[in-house]
Design a protein around this motif. Structure first.
Motif, PDB file in Angstrom:
ATOM      1  N   ILE A 156      -1.913  -7.767  -0.618  1.00  0.00           N
ATOM      2  CA  ILE A 156      -2.283  -6.911   0.498  1.00  0.00           C
ATOM      3  C   ILE A 156      -1.090  -6.800   1.442  1.00  0.00           C
ATOM      4  O   ILE A 156      -0.253  -7.708   1.521  1.00  0.00           O
ATOM      5  CB  ILE A 156      -3.531  -7.429   1.261  1.00  0.00           C
ATOM      6  N   ASN A 157      -1.010  -5.688   2.168  1.00  0.00           N
ATOM      7  CA  ASN A 157       0.089  -5.514   3.101  1.00  0.00           C
ATOM      8  C   ASN A 157      -0.392  -4.790   4.350  1.00  0.00           C
ATOM      9  O   ASN A 157      -1.556  -4.384   4.446  1.00  0.00           O
ATOM     10  CB  ASN A 157       1.268  -4.787   2.442  1.00  0.00           C
ATOM     11  N   GLU A 158       0.503  -4.619   5.286  1.00  0.00           N
ATOM     12  CA  GLU A 158       0.136  -4.075   6.588  1.00  0.00           C
ATOM     13  C   GLU A 158      -0.490  -2.686   6.496  1.00  0.00           C
ATOM     14  O   GLU A 158      -1.426  -2.364   7.222  1.00  0.00           O
ATOM     15  CB  GLU A 158       1.378  -4.031   7.484  1.00  0.00           C
ATOM     16  N   SER A 159       0.010  -1.861   5.597  1.00  0.00           N
ATOM     17  CA  SER A 159      -0.485  -0.490   5.512  1.00  0.00           C
ATOM     18  C   SER A 159      -1.923  -0.406   5.003  1.00  0.00           C
ATOM     19  O   SER A 159      -2.575   0.630   5.132  1.00  0.00           O
ATOM     20  CB  SER A 159       0.423   0.342   4.601  1.00  0.00           C
ATOM     21  N   ASP A 160      -2.451  -1.503   4.432  1.00  0.00           N
ATOM     22  CA  ASP A 160      -3.822  -1.500   3.922  1.00  0.00           C
ATOM     23  C   ASP A 160      -4.861  -1.633   5.030  1.00  0.00           C
ATOM     24  O   ASP A 160      -6.026  -1.254   4.854  1.00  0.00           O
ATOM     25  CB  ASP A 160      -4.025  -2.653   2.934  1.00  0.00           C
ATOM     26  N   LEU A 173      -5.925  -7.565  -6.461  1.00  0.00           N
ATOM     27  CA  LEU A 173      -5.392  -7.517  -5.101  1.00  0.00           C
ATOM     28  C   LEU A 173      -5.331  -8.946  -4.595  1.00  0.00           C
ATOM     29  O   LEU A 173      -6.361  -9.622  -4.488  1.00  0.00           O
ATOM     30  CB  LEU A 173      -6.286  -6.667  -4.200  1.00  0.00           C
ATOM     31  N   ARG A 174      -4.140  -9.424  -4.277  1.00  0.00           N
ATOM     32  CA  ARG A 174      -3.949 -10.811  -3.866  1.00  0.00           C
ATOM     33  C   ARG A 174      -3.908 -10.924  -2.347  1.00  0.00           C
ATOM     34  O   ARG A 174      -3.237 -10.146  -1.679  1.00  0.00           O
ATOM     35  CB  ARG A 174      -2.658 -11.363  -4.472  1.00  0.00           C
ATOM     36  N   ILE A 175      -4.627 -11.942  -1.818  1.00  0.00           N
ATOM     37  CA  ILE A 175      -4.613 -12.212  -0.377  1.00  0.00           C
ATOM     38  C   ILE A 175      -3.691 -13.394  -0.141  1.00  0.00           C
ATOM     39  O   ILE A 175      -3.975 -14.517  -0.562  1.00  0.00           O
ATOM     40  CB  ILE A 175      -6.024 -12.529   0.151  1.00  0.00           C
ATOM     41  N   THR A 176      -2.610 -13.150   0.513  1.00  0.00           N
ATOM     42  CA  THR A 176      -1.608 -14.183   0.749  1.00  0.00           C
ATOM     43  C   THR A 176      -1.961 -15.003   1.986  1.00  0.00           C
ATOM     44  O   THR A 176      -2.713 -14.572   2.864  1.00  0.00           O
ATOM     45  CB  THR A 176      -0.223 -13.554   0.939  1.00  0.00           C
ATOM     46  N   SER A 177      -1.405 -16.214   2.070  1.00  0.00           N
ATOM     47  CA  SER A 177      -1.665 -17.082   3.215  1.00  0.00           C
ATOM     48  C   SER A 177      -0.888 -16.607   4.432  1.00  0.00           C
ATOM     49  O   SER A 177       0.153 -15.955   4.318  1.00  0.00           O
ATOM     50  CB  SER A 177      -1.301 -18.531   2.880  1.00  0.00           C
ATOM     51  N   ILE A 200     -10.318  -9.411  -6.486  1.00  0.00           N
ATOM     52  CA  ILE A 200      -9.746  -9.871  -5.223  1.00  0.00           C
ATOM     53  C   ILE A 200      -9.498 -11.366  -5.366  1.00  0.00           C
ATOM     54  O   ILE A 200     -10.432 -12.136  -5.609  1.00  0.00           O
ATOM     55  CB  ILE A 200     -10.686  -9.614  -4.034  1.00  0.00           C
ATOM     56  N   GLN A 201      -8.256 -11.796  -5.231  1.00  0.00           N
ATOM     57  CA  GLN A 201      -7.896 -13.191  -5.451  1.00  0.00           C
ATOM     58  C   GLN A 201      -7.260 -13.785  -4.201  1.00  0.00           C
ATOM     59  O   GLN A 201      -6.257 -13.264  -3.692  1.00  0.00           O
ATOM     60  CB  GLN A 201      -6.921 -13.317  -6.619  1.00  0.00           C
ATOM     61  N   ALA A 202      -7.858 -14.868  -3.688  1.00  0.00           N
ATOM     62  CA  ALA A 202      -7.277 -15.591  -2.556  1.00  0.00           C
ATOM     63  C   ALA A 202      -6.258 -16.583  -3.099  1.00  0.00           C
ATOM     64  O   ALA A 202      -6.573 -17.410  -3.967  1.00  0.00           O
ATOM     65  CB  ALA A 202      -8.370 -16.309  -1.775  1.00  0.00           C
ATOM     66  N   LEU A 203      -5.056 -16.504  -2.595  1.00  0.00           N
ATOM     67  CA  LEU A 203      -4.003 -17.403  -3.068  1.00  0.00           C
ATOM     68  C   LEU A 203      -4.101 -18.768  -2.378  1.00  0.00           C
ATOM     69  O   LEU A 203      -5.018 -19.017  -1.595  1.00  0.00           O
ATOM     70  CB  LEU A 203      -2.640 -16.756  -2.836  1.00  0.00           C
ATOM     71  N   GLU A 204      -3.180 -19.631  -2.663  1.00  0.00           N
ATOM     72  CA  GLU A 204      -3.237 -21.020  -2.200  1.00  0.00           C
ATOM     73  C   GLU A 204      -3.380 -21.103  -0.683  1.00  0.00           C
ATOM     74  O   GLU A 204      -2.647 -20.452   0.070  1.00  0.00           O
ATOM     75  CB  GLU A 204      -1.975 -21.765  -2.626  1.00  0.00           C
TER      76      GLU A 204
END
Length: 243
Positions: A156-160, A173-177, A200-204
């Protein structure tokens, strides 16, 4: 005397590259007290736009002298009449609700004796978009309501933020910490299209639906769309609905 509105308001279709129109189309059928159509008649009409309540501030007012057709149809463009008060282009459509007040003189004068009051239940979206596009959230990014298509795995990024992600081919779609650009309460609309699978995957270190490193999946069928919403609850904590 009566005013029959068979088409209260409608708004012009805007092409993506078209210039923003500064007007609203208005149509009504006019009849007298006997229910007879007033065809081929000049009607005096005063249009007022009221803000917040039916007795609210008149933010704009204009007059028209439209000619009805043989069927009593009166057509005019709000925003193009003789201005009596305010500036149509300065109306802040994001600060509603708004009400449309119509006063008429069936003899074509200014002795307005008929009054109608209608809430603008549908915000003039084409006009509202002009002001909504300038609203900032924490002065960090614009509220755009854009459609963003993707078909490969990505973060995910700011433009989303506050926009719609349209997955057209199976992807993750990866959700970064520590994604601090997305504030608590911010959201991203999610769509999986036409057989695509959106994961949708939450990363570490990231919680998704109260599970550390959690995931959610949207599976769409051919010819259909699966909808959902990703919302930020707290730092490194998100919830997904609709999966």
């Amino acid at each position: 005397m009566k005013l029959y509105q068979f088409l209260t308001l409608f708004f012009l279709t805007i092409g993506i590259y078209a210039q923003m129109p500064e007007k609203i189309s208005y149509q009504a059928i006019v009849r007298n007290t006997n229910g007879e159509i007033l065809g081929n008649s000049t009607i005096g009409i005063k249009i007022s736009i009221l803000q917040q309540t039916t007795n609210g501030q008149e933010v704009y007012q204009e007059s028209h002298l439209p000619l009805t057709n043989e069927n009593g149809l009166m057509t005019l463009q709000i925003g193009t009449g003789t201005v009596l008060k305010g500036t149509f282009t300065d109306i802040d459509w994001s600060n509603g609700p708004f009400f449309l007040e119509t006063q008429m003189d069936l003899n074509g004068g200014v002795n307005y004796s008929i009054t109608g009051l209608t809430e603008l239940l549908s915000v003039p979206y084409a006009l509202y978009a002009k002001t909504a596009g300038s609203i900032t959230m924490g002065n960090e990014y614009l509220k755009k309501s854009q459609i963003i298509s993707f078909e490969t795995d990505r973060d995910i990024n700011e433009s989303d933020i506050l926009n719609t992600l349209e997955c057209i081919n199976s992807a993750t779609l990866r959700i970064t910490s520590n994604f601090d650009l997305m504030k608590v309460g911010d959201y991203i609309n999610l769509e999986a299209h036409n057989g695509a699978v959106l994961n949708i995957q939450a990363l570490e270190g990231v919680q998704l639906n109260y599970q550390l490193n959690g995931n959610a999946t949207f599976i769409s069928n051919k010819g259909n769309v699966r909808f959902g919403l990703l919302r930020k609850l707290a730092a490194n904590s998100y919830i997904v609905s609709g999966q």
